[in-house]
Design an enzyme around this catalytic site. Structure first.
Site, PDB file in Angstrom:
ATOM      1  N   THR A  31      52.703 -46.639 -23.532  1.00 59.27           N
ATOM      2  CA  THR A  31      53.224 -46.233 -22.216  1.00 59.27           C
ATOM      3  C   THR A  31      52.490 -46.921 -21.075  1.00 59.27           C
ATOM      4  OG1 THR A  31      53.904 -44.100 -23.070  1.00 59.27           O
ATOM      5  CG2 THR A  31      53.562 -44.212 -20.704  1.00 59.27           C
ATOM      6  N   SER A  75      53.339 -47.228 -29.803  1.00 60.79           N
ATOM      7  CA  SER A  75      52.368 -47.055 -30.893  1.00 60.79           C
ATOM      8  C   SER A  75      52.926 -46.265 -32.070  1.00 60.79           C
ATOM      9  CB  SER A  75      51.081 -46.427 -30.377  1.00 60.79           C
ATOM     10  OG  SER A  75      51.222 -45.049 -30.170  1.00 60.79           O
ATOM     11  N   SER A  76      54.101 -45.665 -31.925  1.00 60.59           N
ATOM     12  CA  SER A  76      54.714 -45.019 -33.092  1.00 60.59           C
ATOM     13  C   SER A  76      55.094 -46.061 -34.141  1.00 60.59           C
ATOM     14  CB  SER A  76      55.958 -44.237 -32.678  1.00 60.59           C
ATOM     15  OG  SER A  76      55.573 -43.245 -31.758  1.00 60.59           O
ATOM     16  N   THR A 106      49.428 -43.784 -26.797  1.00 61.63           N
ATOM     17  CA  THR A 106      48.634 -42.594 -27.121  1.00 61.63           C
ATOM     18  C   THR A 106      49.049 -41.947 -28.446  1.00 61.63           C
ATOM     19  OG1 THR A 106      50.150 -41.230 -25.844  1.00 61.63           O
ATOM     20  CG2 THR A 106      48.181 -42.020 -24.707  1.00 61.63           C
ATOM     21  N   ASP A 107      50.321 -42.124 -28.846  1.00 63.57           N
ATOM     22  CA  ASP A 107      50.819 -41.357 -29.991  1.00 63.57           C
ATOM     23  C   ASP A 107      49.979 -41.539 -31.249  1.00 63.57           C
ATOM     24  OD1 ASP A 107      52.803 -40.287 -28.458  1.00 63.57           O
ATOM     25  OD2 ASP A 107      54.385 -41.638 -29.147  1.00 63.57           O
ATOM     26  N   GLN A 294      43.848 -27.513 -41.970  1.00 61.18           N
ATOM     27  CA  GLN A 294      44.860 -27.526 -40.904  1.00 61.18           C
ATOM     28  C   GLN A 294      44.271 -27.013 -39.592  1.00 61.18           C
ATOM     29  OE1 GLN A 294      48.443 -25.501 -42.182  1.00 61.18           O
ATOM     30  NE2 GLN A 294      48.488 -26.628 -44.103  1.00 61.18           N
ATOM     31  N   CYS A 295      43.121 -26.337 -39.662  1.00 59.00           N
ATOM     32  CA  CYS A 295      42.459 -25.850 -38.423  1.00 59.00           C
ATOM     33  C   CYS A 295      41.853 -27.044 -37.698  1.00 59.00           C
ATOM     34  CB  CYS A 295      41.314 -24.899 -38.745  1.00 59.00           C
ATOM     35  SG  CYS A 295      41.830 -23.376 -39.497  1.00 59.00           S
TER      36      CYS A 295
HETATM   37  N1  ASN Z   1      55.131 -43.394 -27.149  1.00 58.34           N
HETATM   38  C1  ASN Z   1      53.990 -43.876 -26.396  1.00 58.34           C
HETATM   39  C2  ASN Z   1      53.126 -44.685 -27.355  1.00 58.34           C
HETATM   40  O1  ASN Z   1      52.377 -44.113 -28.112  1.00 58.34           O
HETATM   41  C3  ASN Z   1      53.236 -42.714 -25.786  1.00 58.34           C
HETATM   42  C4  ASN Z   1      52.123 -43.104 -24.823  1.00 58.34           C
HETATM   43  O2  ASN Z   1      51.546 -44.165 -24.887  1.00 58.34           O
HETATM   44  N2  ASN Z   1      51.761 -42.198 -23.903  1.00 58.34           N
HETATM   45  O3  ASN Z   1      53.214 -45.879 -27.387  1.00 58.34           O
END
Ligand code: ASN
Length: 359
Positions: A31, A75-76, A106-107, A294-295
């Protein structure tokens, strides 16, 4: 053999000040560098576009060079191949720069920072991952602050010239976290990352407050960059009602070598005979199973309850307080080393890069 990527832009202080550090930025997308495309959805821009939106880079007292992945990604879409490429870029440029900043979505940033943490052994220079929740071209963007603070941290040195944070870390909002401890916890707000089992390495307020006692010491051996990750791995998350067919089909995947078993609480799982039999069959086939809770806080203590003693008896390894992100990448890394079963199990339960707290 990978094509060498060209450095696409270089900034030096515009006012002629001498640069006090030299930083290589690796732009992967995310992003931070996205804009709305003709279909009205966010998609990554080339760094040449991002660059125009960041005139501040010219005012830093450091030399900032930028390399971009050939095709910036959300990043997905990141893969282990991208991680190996990032590690190779750092290796090729290691001697020319004081530190590295990876601009990343961020993902999956916590996965990538963990993977790089394992791949870069004996790191003596900072590698700081950062990104943004709002693209750099938007008025309310968090990209500038995150990026500029990450650059400052990557450039920070002790009076003797050694790096202040010689490890792979992740800066977001106000916190610098160890890469192998970070987790994305927010998709809407700016404080998107947490590290539940290790306090931040740096807090960024008016000043940067470094907690030196938590930062990994300088290595005594030279950098070693690993070049293999084994993706014959999976994550099996337990839930009440999970069926034998589901567990069997996951653990029965052809060629599977490792599984993160996401259990309840302090590492507990059902004691039904069918479930334990599935684990036993997988273990006997040579699948390494690592128990991760999972915690978000706390740790796996196999053998504390009857419901985890049965796992211990079936060769399931305890993951202590590791995150799932650090665990799955550790599994890929350790299996990629190609060691014996006993050595693989020993490494999986050892602290390799500060990812677990050994009590
Ligand atoms: N979908 C974005 C990514 O991970 C989310 C982000 O960067 N905030 O590339």
């Amino acid at each position: 053999m990978r094509a060498v990527l060209p450095v696409i832009s270089i900034h030096t202080a515009a006012n002629g000040d001498p640069a006090n550090a030299s930083i290589l930025v690796i732009y992967t997308g995310g992003t931070v560098g996205m804009a709305y495309n003709k279909h009205g959805v966010l998609a990554p821009m080339r760094f040449s576009e991002v660059n125009k939106l960041m005139p501040e880079l010219r005012h830093l007292r450091m030399r900032v060079s930028v390399l971009s992945l050939p095709d910036p990604i959300d990043s997905s879409n990141v893969t282990p191949t991208n991680w190996l490429m990032m590690a190779a870029i750092i290796q090729e440029n290691y001697d020319q720069y004081d530190g590295f900043v990876v601009l990343h979505g961020t993902d999956t940033m916590a996965y990538s920072a963990s993977a790089l943490g394992y791949l870069l052994e004996n790191l003596a220079k900072p590698v700081v991952f950062t990104g943004a929740q709002v693209p750099v071209g938007r008025i309310r963007t968090d990209a500038r602050r995150n990026f500029i603070t990450a650059l400052d941290i990557a450039a920070a040195r002790h009076p003797d010239g050694t790096a202040r944070v010689p490890e792979v870390s992740l800066f977001f909002n106000t916190l610098l976290l160890r890469g192998t401890r970070a987790k994305k916890v927010e998709s809407q707000h700016f404080a998107a990352f947490k590290s539940e089992n290790l306090p931040p390495l740096v807090r960024a307020g008016i000043k940067l407050e470094f907690t030196d006692s938590l930062i990994r010491p300088l290595p005594t051996e030279p950098l070693q960059v690993h070049t293999h990750l084994d993706d014959h791995v999976t994550i099996l998350k337990l839930f009440p009602g999970i069926t034998e067919a589901v567990v069997n089909s996951i653990l029965g995947v052809k060629g599977l070598r490792g599984c993160i078993l996401e259990t309840y609480g302090s590492g507990n799982a059902p004691t039904q005979p069918w479930f334990l039999r599935c684990l036993e069959v997988a273990h006997n086939r040579g699948v390494h199973i690592l128990n991760v809770s999972q915690c978000e806080e706390g740790r796996v203590e196999q053998g504390r309850y009857e419901t985890s003693a049965s796992l211990l008896a079936r060769g399931v390894l305890g993951g202590d307080d590791i995150t799932t992100e650090a665990a799955i990448t550790k599994l890929m890394f350790v299996l990629g080393l190609g060691r014996s079963a006993a050595e693989t199990a020993r490494l999986l339960t050892s602290d390799l890069r500060g990812e677990i707290s050994v009590l």
